[in-house]
Design an enzyme around this catalytic site. Sequence first.
Site, PDB file in Angstrom:
ATOM      1  N   PRO A 210       0.858  -1.188   0.000  1.00 47.96           N
ATOM      2  CA  PRO A 210       0.000   0.000   0.000  1.00 47.96           C
ATOM      3  C   PRO A 210       0.891   1.235   0.000  1.00 47.96           C
ATOM      4  O   PRO A 210       1.524   1.552   1.006  1.00 47.96           O
ATOM      5  CB  PRO A 210      -0.790  -0.133   1.304  1.00 47.96           C
ATOM      6  CG  PRO A 210       0.093  -0.946   2.202  1.00 47.96           C
ATOM      7  CD  PRO A 210       0.895  -1.858   1.315  1.00 47.96           C
ATOM      8  N   ASP A 382       6.143   2.765   1.670  1.00 48.84           N
ATOM      9  CA  ASP A 382       5.255   1.692   2.133  1.00 48.84           C
ATOM     10  C   ASP A 382       4.511   2.200   3.365  1.00 48.84           C
ATOM     11  O   ASP A 382       5.109   2.378   4.429  1.00 48.84           O
ATOM     12  CB  ASP A 382       6.098   0.455   2.465  1.00 48.84           C
ATOM     13  CG  ASP A 382       5.257  -0.765   2.803  1.00 48.84           C
ATOM     14  OD1 ASP A 382       4.088  -0.595   3.205  1.00 48.84           O
ATOM     15  OD2 ASP A 382       5.767  -1.893   2.685  1.00 48.84           O
ATOM     16  N   HIS A 383       3.206   2.408   3.227  1.00 50.29           N
ATOM     17  CA  HIS A 383       2.432   3.009   4.314  1.00 50.29           C
ATOM     18  C   HIS A 383       2.244   2.062   5.493  1.00 50.29           C
ATOM     19  O   HIS A 383       1.781   2.487   6.562  1.00 50.29           O
ATOM     20  CB  HIS A 383       1.068   3.474   3.786  1.00 50.29           C
ATOM     21  CG  HIS A 383       0.540   4.679   4.489  1.00 50.29           C
ATOM     22  ND1 HIS A 383       1.045   5.138   5.688  1.00 50.29           N
ATOM     23  CD2 HIS A 383      -0.455   5.547   4.178  1.00 50.29           C
ATOM     24  CE1 HIS A 383       0.386   6.211   6.080  1.00 50.29           C
ATOM     25  NE2 HIS A 383      -0.531   6.484   5.181  1.00 50.29           N
ATOM     26  N   ARG A 384       2.595   0.797   5.325  1.00 49.46           N
ATOM     27  CA  ARG A 384       2.562  -0.130   6.466  1.00 49.46           C
ATOM     28  C   ARG A 384       3.679   0.178   7.450  1.00 49.46           C
ATOM     29  O   ARG A 384       3.585  -0.131   8.634  1.00 49.46           O
ATOM     30  CB  ARG A 384       2.695  -1.579   5.976  1.00 49.46           C
ATOM     31  CG  ARG A 384       1.566  -2.080   5.102  1.00 49.46           C
ATOM     32  CD  ARG A 384       1.907  -3.438   4.519  1.00 49.46           C
ATOM     33  NE  ARG A 384       3.100  -3.403   3.684  1.00 49.46           N
ATOM     34  CZ  ARG A 384       3.638  -4.478   3.101  1.00 49.46           C
ATOM     35  NH1 ARG A 384       3.084  -5.671   3.280  1.00 49.46           N
ATOM     36  NH2 ARG A 384       4.710  -4.374   2.354  1.00 49.46           N
ATOM     37  N   ILE A 386       5.810   3.325   7.108  1.00 54.56           N
ATOM     38  CA  ILE A 386       6.145   4.742   7.198  1.00 54.56           C
ATOM     39  C   ILE A 386       4.865   5.572   7.115  1.00 54.56           C
ATOM     40  O   ILE A 386       4.053   5.375   6.207  1.00 54.56           O
ATOM     41  CB  ILE A 386       7.116   5.157   6.072  1.00 54.56           C
ATOM     42  CG1 ILE A 386       8.399   4.320   6.129  1.00 54.56           C
ATOM     43  CG2 ILE A 386       7.439   6.640   6.162  1.00 54.56           C
ATOM     44  CD1 ILE A 386       9.326   4.538   4.938  1.00 54.56           C
TER      45      ILE A 386
END
Length: 410
Positions: A210, A382-384, A386
């Site tokens: 994501p 990577d929004h998981r 950061i």
Amino acid sequence: MAFEVKMPQLGLTMEEGTVTKWVKQEGDTVKAGDVILEITTDKLTSEVESEHDGVLLKIVAQEGEDIPVKGLLAYIGEAGEQVGDAPAAKAEAPAAEAPVPAAAPAAPVAPVAGGRIRISPLAKKTAAKLGVDYTAVAGSGPLGRIVQKDILAAAEAAKAAPAPVAQAAAEKAAPKKTALELMDGDEVVKLAGMRKVVSERMTKSAQEIPTVTQNVRIDVTELMAFRKKINNDLGVKYSLNDYVLKATAKALKNNKHILVSIDGDRIIKRAHVNIGMAVALEDGLIVPVIKDADKMSLGEISEAARDLAERARTNKLSMDEYKGSTFSISNLGMFGVETFNPIINQPDAGILGVCAVQDELVMDAEGNITKRQFMRISFTFDHRLIDGATAAKFELAIRDLMEHPMQILL
């Protein structure tokens, strides 16, 4: 005595390679050290040299074919020497390739590993000969690999199946036609080699991660003047990209939370600032790595970047030189790109897109208009791992360094 030419293992994680081009042809005389073929593995093209003097008696693996490590590629021996009718069997243990009755193997293992079907070269050729769709066959070999006996069993089972079932199987096994309507002059080319690896990697990254991309505008007027002065005074040719690499390495050193990877339910905090530098080739993209870039001077980074890019374009990189990145940079500024969304190079958690430098007119508080130079950076993360605010602080750290160029060197 004929000698076997086998697929070399060029790295600990290499499982197979693609035959890209045969430099020598059947009947050619070769000497030890002669390049006989080129292979592509994990985006790297390498040359395979002969270990023996003799004649290239038989080519077993064809161009475009994927061959497992230690799989048979060809035979080299004395002129006129005979080799087996089915030499590809040499790539498998004898017991695994011996014909067996048409009974389904016990406890079959799914043949797909990492999204790719594992099948021996002999099994693939047998499947093509018998019209068996091996994508629907469960493999009984190591790690679920399909071997010849699995194909033979599937062929026998298809013969015994009722007519409608057998017809359906035959239709499925028939050569697939493109879903696109072709027009005069169109050319159909197999997706193979480096282009295939790039396609698989980019698809996997886009599907699994994501991502968010944030853009920051940087005033590089002072940096451009600073670079010109340094180059003139010292007689060097540092590029703008060299300063970007150096500034990014320094920002990463002070923002280690960007240097992370995800492994299942674990977060890996990377200890090294290893910057992958995207280099565009004619048939794909390769990312050589500048190791411990935060410990290098501007001159060292410039030299390393130039050397890696040059050897990447001439296929002279070693496997280790494009492994181990903890962050990546893709620079499209030289093509005039204003902004873009780079795709993360797994297992990194982020990639920095570098865009073109553009002239803009700026009005100050007193109404005076001056020409300034601006550049945008596009940070995909990577929004998981950061968050947006964390990513913004990292980008601003890069911006501050590039707007005060002397700080890059200190």
